[in-house]
Design an enzyme around this catalytic site. Structure first.
Site, PDB file in Angstrom:
ATOM      1  CB  THR A 145      45.301  41.065  37.838  1.00 33.94           C
ATOM      2  OG1 THR A 145      45.987  41.146  36.596  1.00 33.94           O
ATOM      3  CG2 THR A 145      46.232  40.510  38.903  1.00 33.94           C
ATOM      4  CD  GLU A 146      45.102  38.403  42.733  1.00 36.55           C
ATOM      5  OE1 GLU A 146      44.213  37.674  43.212  1.00 36.55           O
ATOM      6  OE2 GLU A 146      46.295  38.094  42.716  1.00 36.55           O
ATOM      7  CG  LEU A 147      38.003  37.256  39.594  1.00 34.53           C
ATOM      8  CD1 LEU A 147      36.784  36.572  40.212  1.00 34.53           C
ATOM      9  CD2 LEU A 147      37.951  37.088  38.083  1.00 34.53           C
ATOM     10  CB  ILE A 148      40.981  44.060  39.951  1.00 37.94           C
ATOM     11  CG1 ILE A 148      41.695  43.603  41.230  1.00 37.94           C
ATOM     12  CG2 ILE A 148      40.804  45.583  39.947  1.00 37.94           C
ATOM     13  CD1 ILE A 148      43.134  44.027  41.328  1.00 37.94           C
ATOM     14  CD1 TRP A 299      40.647  37.224  43.842  1.00 37.90           C
ATOM     15  CD2 TRP A 299      39.615  35.585  42.718  1.00 37.90           C
ATOM     16  NE1 TRP A 299      41.607  36.421  43.291  1.00 37.90           N
ATOM     17  CE2 TRP A 299      41.000  35.400  42.591  1.00 37.90           C
ATOM     18  CE3 TRP A 299      38.773  34.673  42.098  1.00 37.90           C
ATOM     19  CZ2 TRP A 299      41.563  34.344  41.865  1.00 37.90           C
ATOM     20  CZ3 TRP A 299      39.336  33.621  41.383  1.00 37.90           C
ATOM     21  CH2 TRP A 299      40.705  33.471  41.271  1.00 37.90           C
TER      22      TRP A 299
END
Lengths: 524, 430
Positions: A145-148, A299
């Site tokens: 999720t969200e490039l976490i 991101w």
């Protein structure tokens, strides 16, 4: 040849309806179905459908030379199924070309990787299964999720068997290194990492239509020049962005669709670049080095950290109270509770509570249903209060069920014991009676007797008699009797040896009868 | 006896406690044989006129060539100076009005001297202008109507009261429902303060709603104690509002704060007390109902204390939702830092909700069956709430006796006292 790797994120959350204090405990209907449908259908029409059709045309035109990848959240997939099945069909068409890779992520588009490894794994497995079910392709690349991403998250992903993951090419992590190379996780070197080239990605995703930007208007020619400029140290340029960029964040009027239609042709004609999916790059490229990311990156925003979702008191309180329920939810059997549990984990709910943009007034407004982060917080906490009550009730009723079951088991075993006792008593009695009936003891029974009893018996019998009685008796019987003779009796018995060689059978019988009589006297 | 009464609002068009109090008072006075002509800036036509004869200031025309009005205007013109001051209801309402007017492009200014004037009757940016125009209406009506005495409620109507007294020569009674100190703490608007003081100085008698307010009037405004009389507010009886049979969906006990979320109401002390209780007993839910300039700050504090799963915000509640809120409550808390009277606890008690109130509220002077604490005494507040939640004998006693106590706080009784004040005012001018 150098590669361009496109990955598009497709996500729509389940937005909450206005849920008031008075609803708590009585109303379990949390979601704004009307608005969710409206938004899904609008974005489908403005973005997903036209862009899918452009990609399909490009694939038809360039064959295997043009490739892209998608990650579609579970909540988006579900809402396609409910509100816009034609979008799902168009993604299926893309899947069938073989030029499109589908990545896997957490089903709920959640921040669970920061909280619980078990729940994280569960959601990834759920999502992977859903992708396989819908598109017939088993994902092999993971994106969070969200490039976490952090070293620890990479470790969990590697331990699930994935060998490739996408994340942000955050400047504070890379420092002098290029995002255009392959890297690996610091704990599990087997996990390769593809990093977003945020400058070239954001040129399209955020700056494309900004007229105060020096790059405006952005043309495919200009963009290919920039690609070539950055190509010196590149193996791959990873262009990662929200799919809603096309037609929703950047409206059709900005020329974004036309730009994307022309870009591949321009790249093939004027550059040394081709297109590749993440999985292909995972096979082709050798890692440059490991990167160390002790603190999670994402991101989002200039900071590329977690502060859009977590960090202020509102967010931390909501997040903490949500995940405090994890163990209890696990025990719940109600499928509705399980569904809501996932829906309430979506990162969007926490994003709406962000106060970062509050000060400069530039509130992130993209389909944000709330006018302030405080409204978002109150609404979410009201829903969470009701959800918590349901979870506790369900867990308690399960607990009650379990207690009742345990009680039943103990009741049954108690009864069984009673029955067993009675049966045992009866059996014992029966045995005793049987024994009593067979008190008619035989000479042969001696071998079944205890040594003590045998000794007792032998005291009553003369050596001559014994000698006679044992004549022709089985080995077993003899061996039972002889060791039980006293020293003197044994000697006498041995001395008698020869005298009794010739005896009549009738005499033996007589002696044995006599012994049997004694047996009855002693033990009968 | 006939009274010309000036008020700024009248039910059902009310924004605060003032309209409610005026309504109850006029009904009580009617029972004491006092006739009331009640003047409001804007009448909507659906007001209850059983006990009063209502006059709509918006409907009164002026011929400004008339010498008499011009002369009077000289006396009230200082009001013209300030056209948008911080109004009565507080900054957030003011901001909303200004923004709304900006959007519609509506102009702020209109002419006090126009032939006809449309009052908003609210507390908006034209407040001072409206007050001035209302004073003109006051002097006009005083010449037209027949009455024995003038009674003006709160500072908005004092210029009208003074004008009416001047043009008729009849005695003036002003009624202090709240002082500028109650509304703003120490950040007093000097213009409002001046109007209040002028009204009280011009009056023959000043009625205060509590001894607390009486002390402020004497100490802060320097008014002659001899003419300041406390008449505590009362509460409308036999209200036939149907409280729906509300099913309580929560098994937890509910503690409620209901009011504007502003500094004067002491919301932060309530939150700290809630925090203390929740450390001992998680099976309680706290509610903060209302809106105000401190709402966001309070939400942050609750999140910071990690009690948001047990502490709920409802936003502004109206009508039925207020009753519903009381019906769901086990304890009501009013931790006001400064409250001239405070009607809400009485409403809670009337439907069997025991109350905890601050000693800094006027209502504390008349209530026996309420737990009283200093607003700053968070421990005391927590103790009181906890006690009412857990010791059944205590809450039962408070419910039973509290209801009876409230039933005895009748406007008829208050009206008797007010009538006494009228008599002494009439004596004074003789």
């Amino acid at each position: 040849m150098k590669s361009i790797c496109f990955y598009f994120q497709v996500h729509q959350p389940y937005r909450l309806r206005t849920y008031r204090f008075f609803d708590i405990g009585g109303n379990h209907d949390y979601f704004d179905d009307y608005n969710n449908r409206f938004i899904m259908q609008r974005v489908a029409k403005k973005s997903y459908l036209p862009m899918n059709s452009i990609l399909l045309d490009l694939i038809r035109e360039y064959g295997t030379a043009f490739k892209v990848s998608f990650s579609i959240s579970g909540s988006a997939l579900e809402q396609f199924e409910s509100y816009a099945p034609e979008v799902l069909d168009s993604f299926r068409q893309l899947a069938e070309t073989g030029n499109v890779e589908f990545l896997t992520e957490t089903y709920a588009h959640s921040l669970v990787a920061l909280q619980s490894e078990n729940e994280f794994k569960k959601q990834v497995q759920m999502h992977s299964a859903k992708i396989e079910q819908l598109f017939g392709l088993k994902p092999t690349t993971f994106r969070n999720t969200e490039l976490i991403y952090s070293d620890e998250i990479g470790r969990m992903v590697a331990d699930m068997g994935y060998q490739l993951m996408l994340t942000e090419g955050a400047r504070h992590v890379l420092s002098w290194r290029s995002p255009n190379l392959m890297y690996t996780n610091a704990i599990r070197p087997k996990l390769k990492l593809l990093l977003k080239n945020f400058r070239l990605s954001d040129d399209i995703a955020f700056r494309f239509s900004r007229q105060d930007w020096e790059g405006w208007p952005l043309t495919p020619e200009k963009y290919v020049n920039w690609l070539t400029e950055s190509a010196a140290d590149s193996e791959t340029v990873n262009l990662f962005m929200d799919y809603e960029t096309f037609g929703e964040h950047q409206w059709a009027e900005t020329g974004i669709f036309k730009f994307m239609q022309q870009l591949p042709g321009r790249i093939f004609a004027n550059s040394e670049f081709g297109f590749a999916t993440p999985a292909e790059l995972g096979q082709q490229l050798q890692p440059f080095s490991a990167i160390h990311v002790p603190h999670a990156i994402s991101w989002a925003d200039e900071e590329r950290d977690l502060t859009a979702w977590l960090g202020n008191d509102l967010q931390d309180e909501a997040f903490g109270k949500l995940y405090a329920l994890e163990e209890k939810v696990k025990r719940c059997t109600d499928p509705q509770i399980q569904k809501h549990w996932l829906q309430l984990q979506a990162s969007d709910h926490f994003y709406y509570m962000c106060t970062k943009w509050f000060s400069d007034g530039a509130v992130h407004k993209y389909f944000n249903p709330y006018s302030t982060p405080y409204d978002a917080f109150i609404n979410y906490m009201n829903v969470l209060a009701d959800f918590t009550m349901r979870v506790e009730e369900n867990a308690a009723s399960l607990n009650d069920d379990f207690k009742a079951f345990k009680q039943a088991v103990s009741d049954v075993s108690e009864k069984a014991e009673k029955v067993a006792r009675i049966t045992a008593k009866a059996t014992r009695k029966k045995v005793k009676e049987t024994v009593a009936k067979t008190k008619d003891l035989r000479f042969e029974d001696i071998k079944e007797m205890s040594d003590a009893s045998v000794k007792k018996l032998l005291k009553e019998i003369e050596a001559e008699e014994l000698k006679l009685a044992l004549k022709g008796a089985g080995k077993e019987l003899t061996e039972k009797v002889i060791p039980n003779l006293g020293k003197r009796a044994k000697k006498k018995f041995d001395e008698l040896e020869d005298e009794v060689r010739k005896v009549k059978k009738s005499d033996i019988k007589k002696v044995r009868d006599n012994i049997e009589k004694k047996l009855k006297d002693l033990f009968g | 006896m006939k009274v010309l009464m000036f008020g700024w609002e009248f039910p059902p068009h009310i924004t605060g406690g003032l309209g409610t109090a005026c309504f109850g008072m006029t009904r009580g006075l009617a029972k004491q044989g006092v006739d009331v002509i009640f003047v409001v800036p804007k009448a909507y036509g659906d007001e209850d006129e059983q006990a009063v004869s209502l006059r709509n200031a918006s409907g009164i025309r002026f011929d400004l060539t008339d010498k008499e009005y011009k002369e009077y205007w000289e006396r009230v013109k200082y009001l013209e100076v300030a056209s948008n001051i911080i109004p009565y209801v507080g900054p957030e309402e003011f901001q909303k009005t200004v923004e709304a007017k900006k959007k519609t492009g509506e102009s702020f200014s209109s002419n006090v001297f126009s032939d006809q004037y449309a009052f908003s009757g609210g507390y908006g940016p034209n407040l001072m202008e409206e007050i001035a125009r209302f004073a003109l209406v006051g002097s006009a009506l005083a010449l037209k109507e027949e009455f024995d005495l003038i009674h003006a409620h709160d500072w908005h109507t004092y210029p009208a009261g003074i004008a009416a007294a001047k043009s008729s020569g009849k005695p003036l009674v002003v009624h202090m429902h709240a002082t500028e100190f109650d509304r703003t703490g120490e950040n007093v608007n000097t213009l409002v303060f001046a109007i209040e003081r002028e009204g009280m100085e011009a009056a023959d008698r000043v009625i205060t709603v509590s001894n607390l307010t009486r002390r402020i009037v004497i100490e802060r405004y320097g008014i002659d104690p001899g003419k300041v009389v406390t008449v505590h507010n009362a509460i409308e009886q036999n209200v036939t509002r149907e409280i729906a049979d509300i099913k309580r969906a929560m098994k937890d006990k509910v503690v409620t704060f209901l009011g504007r979320i502003t500094y004067q109401k002491g919301p932060e002390y309530y939150i700290e007390a809630a925090h203390k209780i929740l450390q001992k007993d998680r099976n309680v839910r706290f509610v903060m109902a209302g809106s105000g300039d401190m709402l966001n700050q309070m939400i942050e504090r609750v999140a910071q204390l990690r009690i948001a799963d047990r502490f709920h915000f409802t936003g502004f509640l109206k009508g039925d939702d207020v009753d519903k809120m009381f019906a769901l409550s086990d304890v009501f808390v009013m931790p006001s830092i400064s409250e001239p009277f405070g009607l809400v606890p009485l409403e809670a008690m009337r439907i069997n909700v025991p109350v905890v109130i601050s000693k800094q509220s006027g209502v504390a002077e008349v209530l026996e069956h309420a737990l009283k604490i200093d607003f700053w005494d968070v421990d005391g507040m927590a103790d009181s709430i906890y006690g009412l939640l857990h010791y059944n004998a205590l809450s039962q006693m408070f419910k039973k006796h509290g209801k009876i106590e409230v039933e005895n706080l009748k406007w008829e009784n208050a009206a008797v006292k007010i009538k006494e004040v009228y008599k002494s005012a009439l004596e004074a001018v003789k």
